[in-house]
Design a protein around this motif. Structure first.
Motif, PDB file in Angstrom:
ATOM      1  N   UNK A  78       0.897  -1.260  -0.087  1.00 48.53           N
ATOM      2  CA  UNK A  78      -0.012  -0.057   0.014  1.00 48.53           C
ATOM      3  C   UNK A  78       0.696   1.238   0.088  1.00 48.53           C
ATOM      4  N   UNK A  79       0.241   2.334  -0.350  1.00 43.82           N
ATOM      5  CA  UNK A  79       0.888   3.689  -0.358  1.00 43.82           C
ATOM      6  C   UNK A  79       1.760   3.826  -1.555  1.00 43.82           C
ATOM      7  N   UNK A  80       2.173   3.010  -2.368  1.00 43.22           N
ATOM      8  CA  UNK A  80       3.169   2.972  -3.365  1.00 43.22           C
ATOM      9  C   UNK A  80       2.287   3.875  -4.632  1.00 43.22           C
ATOM     10  N   UNK A  81       2.862   4.944  -4.850  1.00 45.62           N
ATOM     11  CA  UNK A  81       2.521   5.867  -5.705  1.00 45.62           C
ATOM     12  C   UNK A  81       3.102   5.829  -7.070  1.00 45.62           C
ATOM     13  N   UNK A  82       2.357   5.576  -8.162  1.00 46.14           N
ATOM     14  CA  UNK A  82       3.002   5.572  -9.555  1.00 46.14           C
ATOM     15  C   UNK A  82       2.431   6.808 -10.299  1.00 46.14           C
ATOM     16  N   UNK A  83       3.391   7.712 -10.557  1.00 44.60           N
ATOM     17  CA  UNK A  83       2.875   8.946 -11.305  1.00 44.60           C
ATOM     18  C   UNK A  83       3.114   8.771 -12.684  1.00 44.60           C
ATOM     19  N   UNK A  84       2.033   9.007 -13.756  1.00 45.27           N
ATOM     20  CA  UNK A  84       2.248   8.772 -14.927  1.00 45.27           C
ATOM     21  C   UNK A  84       1.889   9.997 -15.808  1.00 45.27           C
ATOM     22  N   UNK A  85       2.575  10.003 -17.049  1.00 51.74           N
ATOM     23  CA  UNK A  85       2.157  10.990 -17.912  1.00 51.74           C
ATOM     24  C   UNK A  85       1.004  10.802 -18.834  1.00 51.74           C
ATOM     25  N   UNK A  86       0.746  11.586 -19.672  1.00 53.26           N
ATOM     26  CA  UNK A  86      -0.637  11.311 -20.555  1.00 53.26           C
ATOM     27  C   UNK A  86      -0.518  10.344 -21.224  1.00 53.26           C
ATOM     28  N   UNK A  87       0.544   9.596 -21.428  1.00 50.36           N
ATOM     29  CA  UNK A  87       0.686   8.472 -22.375  1.00 50.36           C
ATOM     30  C   UNK A  87       0.612   7.225 -21.464  1.00 50.36           C
ATOM     31  N   UNK A 135       2.796  12.209  -0.856  1.00 52.33           N
ATOM     32  CA  UNK A 135       3.797  12.027  -1.406  1.00 52.33           C
ATOM     33  C   UNK A 135       3.587  12.967  -2.923  1.00 52.33           C
ATOM     34  N   UNK A 136       2.364  13.309  -3.206  1.00 51.53           N
ATOM     35  CA  UNK A 136       1.870  14.237  -4.107  1.00 51.53           C
ATOM     36  C   UNK A 136       2.361  15.673  -3.668  1.00 51.53           C
ATOM     37  N   UNK A 152      -1.841  11.135 -14.518  1.00 46.89           N
ATOM     38  CA  UNK A 152      -2.527   9.833 -14.198  1.00 46.89           C
ATOM     39  C   UNK A 152      -1.929   9.464 -12.948  1.00 46.89           C
ATOM     40  N   UNK A 153      -2.676   8.781 -11.862  1.00 48.62           N
ATOM     41  CA  UNK A 153      -2.102   8.399 -10.904  1.00 48.62           C
ATOM     42  C   UNK A 153      -2.509   6.994 -10.505  1.00 48.62           C
ATOM     43  N   UNK A 201      -1.218  20.353  -7.104  1.00 50.64           N
ATOM     44  CA  UNK A 201      -1.218  21.733  -7.905  1.00 50.64           C
ATOM     45  C   UNK A 201      -1.883  21.597  -9.400  1.00 50.64           C
ATOM     46  N   UNK A 202      -2.455  20.586  -9.654  1.00 46.36           N
ATOM     47  CA  UNK A 202      -3.407  20.420 -10.668  1.00 46.36           C
ATOM     48  C   UNK A 202      -4.286  19.245 -10.652  1.00 46.36           C
ATOM     49  N   UNK A 203      -5.304  18.890 -11.436  1.00 50.07           N
ATOM     50  CA  UNK A 203      -5.987  17.864 -11.362  1.00 50.07           C
ATOM     51  C   UNK A 203      -5.109  16.747 -12.038  1.00 50.07           C
ATOM     52  N   UNK A 204      -5.627  15.295 -11.815  1.00 49.68           N
ATOM     53  CA  UNK A 204      -4.898  14.152 -12.573  1.00 49.68           C
ATOM     54  C   UNK A 204      -6.036  13.054 -12.685  1.00 49.68           C
TER      55      UNK A 204
END
Length: 480
Positions: A78-87, A135-136, A152-153, A201-204
């Motif tokens: 749990x709590x592992x954050x994977x930040x992704x781009x639009x692709x 983390x964000x 994307x999150x 700072x912005x939506x995802x």
């Protein structure tokens, strides 16, 4: 029904179990460590390339392990954050674990929404360093370019399910995983996109939250993949925990969780309101001090291990001849005493013996966890039996004292891969639409019996000392 599989991607390894879909019996299993190097200076990694999870998965599933499997469930750390781009590509390694770097970010978020009570009302929990929302905020403050590219999150189990399905347009998660993010509310069953924006700072884009029995999809080869969930929720499901059950985990720190019919909003933030893997709720209370108090006492007494401490403690009697240890060695979370130290009281000539100190350590640890149990009981959570987890649960002193100090039946389960088993059980549910009634965990049951009144007296002795040392520590926190 055939066979199903459960996959547990923990912080260090991947474990896969293949189970009989009717009974839950484990037929075969696979294991592989994550190919991740420890950071310089030691400790656990806090930045991990998610591809390591896939490599470990592939190795664990080798040798035809999944042959004949019709459905698979995935749980993960749990709590592992994977930040992704639009692709859908990672913008940086996944942020995992509990890193002190995020503590300032957590405090910033608490202040940004107007305090702990505002967060508890919004999503049932208060930001802490490990949580994705925190983390964000750290990402936005320290890696603003990566934050800007984050569109994307996902969490670890979301990302693994998505990869196994071939990265479809639909991205999913479950209630259990979502409830630990800090931007989804178990009480309302909905996201709080404003909190994502507050942090990042912005939506995802966020994954769709699907039901406990729903399937995330089917692979081109015809393998059904269930919703997935977090490790904690999967382990509870694998254990067969039901309403009326609590789970006490004995690690260096401790945790108490229970199945409940509704989300508990706790303005103090003592209770973290999570969702479970069945559609119910999983309120959790944490303590900072559990087995670390035993290890410290063993070292203080010059004992080689906890087994020796346990043997010594059983030479004393309940109440430890008046010795009481408040085990707040690292401060404490429950009650909220972040700057406290441990307290040892009741020193008299006749109590100054090693066996009494050993007993006081066990009683102090268990009474501290009893305080956490009482927080839940005070909010109407029914506790008919307690599942005791962790290696320390096997210590004879713990087994002897826990039932009378908790005031309820205590179940000590045989070690098994309960998270992976819970993921497999979820897969069977998604496959048939029927909640599978699998065999319960192999366990030993201990009753308080005639010692119940003695246990209550020891608890009262502990509470009296706690109130003297820290008056009003539980004010604002309901205690039974």
């Amino acid at each position: 029904m055939g066979i199903v599989a459960g996959l547990d991607s923990s912080p260090e390894f991947t474990r896969i179990v293949v189970c009989d879909a009717d009974t839950g019996a484990v037929l075969r299993q696979g294991y592989a460590p994550h190919p991740v190097e420890a950071p310089e200076g030691g400790g656990k990694p806090t930045d991990v390339d998610p591809q390591a999870w896939l490599l470990s998965l592939g190795e664990a599933a080798g040798g035809g392990l999944l042959e004949g499997v019709q459905a698979i469930g995935v749980c993960a750390q749990q709590h592992a954050l994977v930040p992704l781009d639009s692709q859908g590509n990672t913008v940086r390694p996944a942020l995992v674990g509990n890193h002190p770097r995020a503590q300032v970010a957590a405090a910033d978020l608490v202040d940004g929404l107007g305090g702990r009570q505002a967060w508890a009302q919004a999503v049932g929990c208060v930001p802490q360093a490990p949580m994705p929302v925190t983390k964000l905020r750290w990402l936005a403050r320290h890696e603003p370019e990566a934050a800007l590219r984050t569109q994307m999150l996902m969490q670890a189990h979301d990302w693994l399910v998505w990869q196994l399905l071939g990265r479809p347009a639909r991205r999913t998660t479950d209630r259990g995983g979502a409830s630990g993010t800090g931007y989804w509310s178990a009480a309302t069953g909905s996201y709080r996109p404003d909190l994502v924006e507050l942090a990042l700072g912005h939506q995802a884009m966020l994954p769709e939250v699907i039901g406990p029995a729903d399937a995330a999809g089917t692979t081109p080869e015809g393998l059904l993949i269930s919703a997935g969930t977090g490790e904690t929720m999967a382990a509870a499901f694998g254990l067969g925990v039901q309403q009326g059950d609590a789970v006490v985990s004995l690690g260096a720190s401790g945790s108490v969780m229970a199945v409940h019919h509704e989300a508990l909003v706790d303005p103090s933030g003592t209770i973290t309101s999570l969702a479970d893997a069945t559609g119910m709720h999983l309120p959790v209370v944490h303590t900072l001090n559990a087995v670390r108090a035993l290890r410290g006492t063993a070292e203080m007494l010059g004992l080689p291990d906890l087994e020796a401490l346990s043997d010594l403690a059983l030479k004393s009697t309940p109440g430890a001849h008046g010795l009481v240890l408040l085990p707040y060695l690292e401060g404490e979370k429950t009650p909220s005493l972040p700057h406290a130290a441990g307290t040892l009281t009741g020193l008299r000539r006749e109590s100054m013996k090693p066996e009494h100190l050993a007993r006081a350590a066990f009683e102090g640890m268990l009474c501290g966890l009893g305080d956490a149990l009482d927080v839940l009981r005070g909010r109407g959570v029914e506790v008919r039996r307690v599942f005791l987890l962790g290696p320390a649960a096997d210590l004879p002193a713990v087994r002897a004292m826990a039932p009378m100090l908790f005031g309820t039946q205590v179940v000590v389960v045989q070690p098994a891969d309960y998270a992976a088993i819970g993921a497999a059980r979820q897969a069977a549910w998604a496959q048939t639409g029927q909640l599978p009634l699998w065999q319960g965990a192999v366990s030993q049951v201990f009753e308080p019996g005639e010692e119940l009144a003695v246990g209550q007296a020891v608890r009262q002795q502990y509470v009296t000392v706690r109130e003297q040392a820290h008056p009003g520590a539980f004010s604002g926190t309901p205690v039974a």
